[in-house]
Structure formats: C-alpha cells, structure tokens
Design a protein around this motif. Structure first.
Motif, PDB file in Angstrom:
ATOM      1  N   SER A 124       0.828  -1.209   0.000  1.00  0.00           N
ATOM      2  CA  SER A 124       0.000   0.000   0.000  1.00  0.00           C
ATOM      3  C   SER A 124       0.863   1.258   0.000  1.00  0.00           C
ATOM      4  N   LYS A 125       1.955   1.251   0.805  1.00  0.00           N
ATOM      5  CA  LYS A 125       2.864   2.400   0.849  1.00  0.00           C
ATOM      6  C   LYS A 125       3.658   2.521  -0.460  1.00  0.00           C
ATOM      7  N   PHE A 126       3.986   1.381  -1.059  1.00  0.00           N
ATOM      8  CA  PHE A 126       4.707   1.410  -2.329  1.00  0.00           C
ATOM      9  C   PHE A 126       3.862   2.080  -3.407  1.00  0.00           C
ATOM     10  N   HIS A 127       2.580   1.740  -3.447  1.00  0.00           N
ATOM     11  CA  HIS A 127       1.695   2.374  -4.431  1.00  0.00           C
ATOM     12  C   HIS A 127       1.544   3.870  -4.151  1.00  0.00           C
ATOM     13  N   GLU A 128       1.535   4.214  -2.865  1.00  0.00           N
ATOM     14  CA  GLU A 128       1.465   5.637  -2.506  1.00  0.00           C
ATOM     15  C   GLU A 128       2.720   6.371  -2.978  1.00  0.00           C
ATOM     16  N   LEU A 129       3.880   5.741  -2.782  1.00  0.00           N
ATOM     17  CA  LEU A 129       5.138   6.317  -3.247  1.00  0.00           C
ATOM     18  C   LEU A 129       5.147   6.444  -4.768  1.00  0.00           C
ATOM     19  N   ARG A 130       4.712   5.397  -5.460  1.00  0.00           N
ATOM     20  CA  ARG A 130       4.672   5.409  -6.927  1.00  0.00           C
ATOM     21  C   ARG A 130       3.786   6.544  -7.449  1.00  0.00           C
ATOM     22  N   TYR A 131       2.632   6.733  -6.791  1.00  0.00           N
ATOM     23  CA  TYR A 131       1.722   7.803  -7.201  1.00  0.00           C
ATOM     24  C   TYR A 131       2.363   9.178  -6.990  1.00  0.00           C
ATOM     25  N   ASN A 132       2.997   9.375  -5.820  1.00  0.00           N
ATOM     26  CA  ASN A 132       3.603  10.678  -5.523  1.00  0.00           C
ATOM     27  C   ASN A 132       4.756  10.997  -6.464  1.00  0.00           C
ATOM     28  N   VAL A 133       5.570   9.995  -6.793  1.00  0.00           N
ATOM     29  CA  VAL A 133       6.674  10.223  -7.737  1.00  0.00           C
ATOM     30  C   VAL A 133       6.126  10.600  -9.103  1.00  0.00           C
ATOM     31  N   SER A 134       5.094   9.879  -9.546  1.00  0.00           N
ATOM     32  CA  SER A 134       4.475  10.177 -10.835  1.00  0.00           C
ATOM     33  C   SER A 134       3.893  11.588 -10.851  1.00  0.00           C
ATOM     34  N   TYR A 135       3.277  11.970  -9.738  1.00  0.00           N
ATOM     35  CA  TYR A 135       2.698  13.310  -9.639  1.00  0.00           C
ATOM     36  C   TYR A 135       3.771  14.390  -9.696  1.00  0.00           C
ATOM     37  N   LEU A 136       4.894  14.182  -8.977  1.00  0.00           N
ATOM     38  CA  LEU A 136       5.981  15.155  -8.976  1.00  0.00           C
ATOM     39  C   LEU A 136       6.623  15.282 -10.353  1.00  0.00           C
ATOM     40  N   LEU A 137       6.798  14.169 -11.055  1.00  0.00           N
ATOM     41  CA  LEU A 137       7.361  14.219 -12.401  1.00  0.00           C
ATOM     42  C   LEU A 137       6.460  14.999 -13.338  1.00  0.00           C
ATOM     43  N   LYS A 138       5.152  14.810 -13.208  1.00  0.00           N
ATOM     44  CA  LYS A 138       4.198  15.560 -14.036  1.00  0.00           C
ATOM     45  C   LYS A 138       4.272  17.052 -13.723  1.00  0.00           C
ATOM     46  N   GLU A 139       4.379  17.405 -12.425  1.00  0.00           N
ATOM     47  CA  GLU A 139       4.480  18.806 -12.033  1.00  0.00           C
ATOM     48  C   GLU A 139       5.777  19.425 -12.558  1.00  0.00           C
ATOM     49  N   MET A 140       6.875  18.663 -12.536  1.00  0.00           N
ATOM     50  CA  MET A 140       8.145  19.166 -13.059  1.00  0.00           C
ATOM     51  C   MET A 140       8.060  19.418 -14.557  1.00  0.00           C
ATOM     52  N   GLU A 141       7.386  18.535 -15.285  1.00  0.00           N
ATOM     53  CA  GLU A 141       7.210  18.734 -16.725  1.00  0.00           C
ATOM     54  C   GLU A 141       6.400  19.992 -17.002  1.00  0.00           C
ATOM     55  N   GLU A 142       5.347  20.217 -16.205  1.00  0.00           N
ATOM     56  CA  GLU A 142       4.530  21.413 -16.387  1.00  0.00           C
ATOM     57  C   GLU A 142       5.333  22.668 -16.085  1.00  0.00           C
ATOM     58  N   MET A 143       6.171  22.619 -15.037  1.00  0.00           N
ATOM     59  CA  MET A 143       6.981  23.777 -14.661  1.00  0.00           C
ATOM     60  C   MET A 143       7.977  24.128 -15.756  1.00  0.00           C
ATOM     61  N   GLU A 144       8.577  23.099 -16.374  1.00  0.00           N
ATOM     62  CA  GLU A 144       9.571  23.328 -17.410  1.00  0.00           C
ATOM     63  C   GLU A 144       8.971  23.977 -18.650  1.00  0.00           C
ATOM     64  N   LYS A 145       7.642  23.861 -18.818  1.00  0.00           N
ATOM     65  CA  LYS A 145       6.989  24.457 -19.981  1.00  0.00           C
ATOM     66  C   LYS A 145       6.670  25.929 -19.771  1.00  0.00           C
ATOM     67  N   ARG A 146       6.769  26.379 -18.540  1.00  0.00           N
ATOM     68  CA  ARG A 146       6.418  27.766 -18.239  1.00  0.00           C
ATOM     69  C   ARG A 146       7.611  28.684 -18.402  1.00  0.00           C
ATOM     70  N   SER A 147       7.361  29.889 -18.871  1.00  0.00           N
ATOM     71  CA  SER A 147       8.427  30.880 -19.024  1.00  0.00           C
ATOM     72  C   SER A 147       8.507  31.678 -17.734  1.00  0.00           C
ATOM     73  N   ILE A 148       9.366  31.235 -16.809  1.00  0.00           N
ATOM     74  CA  ILE A 148       9.437  31.871 -15.488  1.00  0.00           C
ATOM     75  C   ILE A 148      10.816  32.450 -15.221  1.00  0.00           C
ATOM     76  N   LEU A 149      11.638  32.523 -16.283  1.00  0.00           N
ATOM     77  CA  LEU A 149      13.016  32.930 -16.073  1.00  0.00           C
ATOM     78  C   LEU A 149      13.309  34.323 -16.616  1.00  0.00           C
ATOM     79  N   LYS A 150      12.298  35.075 -17.006  1.00  0.00           N
ATOM     80  CA  LYS A 150      12.542  36.390 -17.553  1.00  0.00           C
ATOM     81  C   LYS A 150      12.834  37.387 -16.452  1.00  0.00           C
ATOM     82  N   VAL A 151      13.923  38.111 -16.593  1.00  0.00           N
ATOM     83  CA  VAL A 151      14.340  39.093 -15.596  1.00  0.00           C
ATOM     84  C   VAL A 151      13.860  40.465 -16.023  1.00  0.00           C
ATOM     85  N   GLN A 152      13.186  41.133 -15.143  1.00  0.00           N
ATOM     86  CA  GLN A 152      12.687  42.461 -15.441  1.00  0.00           C
ATOM     87  C   GLN A 152      13.769  43.503 -15.260  1.00  0.00           C
ATOM     88  N   ASP A 153      13.763  44.532 -16.114  1.00  0.00           N
ATOM     89  CA  ASP A 153      14.723  45.624 -15.975  1.00  0.00           C
ATOM     90  C   ASP A 153      14.463  46.414 -14.710  1.00  0.00           C
TER      91      ASP A 153
END
Length: 213
Positions: A184-213
């Motif tokens: 049961s804990k293994f499946h919980e871990l598997r779900y959380n890892v999958s969720y974090l990987l999905k969130e990281m992919e979404e973050m990488e698609k965002r333009s959040i590195l622009k520096v304002q003058d």
C-alpha cells in the motif's frame, strides 16, 4: 514569437527553474562593472575551480572605482554561473544554449563571450578533473535488488498475509541498506513520484526565467 524564442521559453535554464539569488544580484550590479574588472573576477573564479589557492587580498586590487559589495556580488554571480554550467557536460549544455540562457538573463553580450570562453575553452578538461578531485560527492546507487514477501504470522493480526516489498540498495561506497515497504505504501510512493514528475514537466513548460529591468 520566433521559433528560437519559443524554444528558450519551453525549457529550463541551466541555472535552474529559479534564478539563484547570487545571479540576480550580479545582473543588477554587472552593468556598473567595466570589462577589465569583470575579467579579473572571472579569472579568480576559474582559479578557485582549479583548486588553487586564492590570496586573501585577491579582491583588493580588482577595482579602485567600485564599492567592495558590488565587486563581491558580481564575483558571487560569476562563480554561481560557472558552477551551474560546469556540473553539466559540454554535450549536455551546448555553447549556443549556454549563451542563449545568459542572454535571456539580460547579461551584457561582452561578458557572455568571456563566460563562454571560461566554460568551453582550453581549460575545460582541467576544470573537470579538478572538480572531480576536490568536489564533494554523495555515493551513487551501485546495485538495487527487491523481492516480495508475505507475512504468515505476526503479533499484529492486521498484517497477517499482507504482502510487502523487501529492498536492498548497495551504494558505491560499499554501504548496504535494507528496508521493507508495504504494498500500500509502495503504491502511494509510486503515485507521488508520478505526480511530482508531471508537475516538473509542467513547470519546465512555463516561461518563469525572464528578468525584469
């Protein structure tokens, strides 16, 4: 938006998803810095990565015009940029991508050339060897084994016949770690890892590195 600009926006800069504080301060102060001062600071940073001794008064003669806090902030930014770039191989972080990321960070072009020369120049092999020799490293995962097991009898009746996963990790420093995880804990871990990987992919698609003058 051009194809080149779109590619920059769709990936994460080599300095990371969040611009380090040292780099932000450098961007703010580097325009006050002349080319000669910048090159002196870059040379000190490269010397540090080579594992050589930096004299206590190394920064005293860098500039007679700039306040010492500006000198230190520019140096910290240079050091952080080199550290982020040198942790990636030159095939993983190509020169043109490195320059594009620095341009996106609003670093003056004349300094981008100097930084690129330090990262991709003739000293790169020497720097890699020095970092490998003097840098601190955590042990790597050398071998991983697992098997399932079923508890036949236990003082905790709730765990009778409950399957578990037994894992063994062998690290590069010779250490061996064994641990047990209920399914049961293994499946919980598997779900959380999958969720974090999905969130990281979404973050990488965002333009959040622009520096304002």
């Amino acid at each position: 938006m051009s194809k080149k600009t779109a590619n920059i926006a769709d990936r994460t800069s080599f300095v990371g998803a969040r611009i380090p504080r040292e780099v932000r301060l450098m961007i703010k102060n580097v325009k006050k810095c002349d080319k000669d001062t910048f090159r002196k600071l870059l040379k000190i940073a490269v010397t540090s990565f080579e594992g050589l001794t930096i004299e206590d008064d190394a920064f005293d003669n860098v500039s007679t015009k700039l306040p010492m806090e500006v000198v230190h902030s520019v140096y910290a930014g240079i050091y952080t940029i080199l550290k982020c770039a040198l942790r990636l191989s030159h095939t993983t972080l190509k020169s043109e991508v490195f320059k594009e990321d620095l341009t996106e960070l609003k670093i003056p072009q004349e300094y981008i050339s100097d930084l690129a020369s330090a990262v991709y120049g003739s000293k790169r092999t020497l720097l890699n060897e020095a970092i490998a020799k003097h840098g601190s490293h955590l042990p790597n995962l050398d071998r991983f084994k697992w098997r399932t097991d079923v508890t036949i009898s236990t003082s905790n009746l709730n765990r009778v016949l409950e399957p578990t996963i037994l894992m063994e990790m062998r690290l590069s420093d010779g250490a061996v770690h064994n641990f047990e995880v209920p399914v049961s804990k293994f499946h919980e871990l598997r779900y959380n890892v999958s969720y974090l990987l999905k969130e990281m992919e979404e973050m990488e698609k965002r333009s959040i590195l622009k520096v304002q003058d």
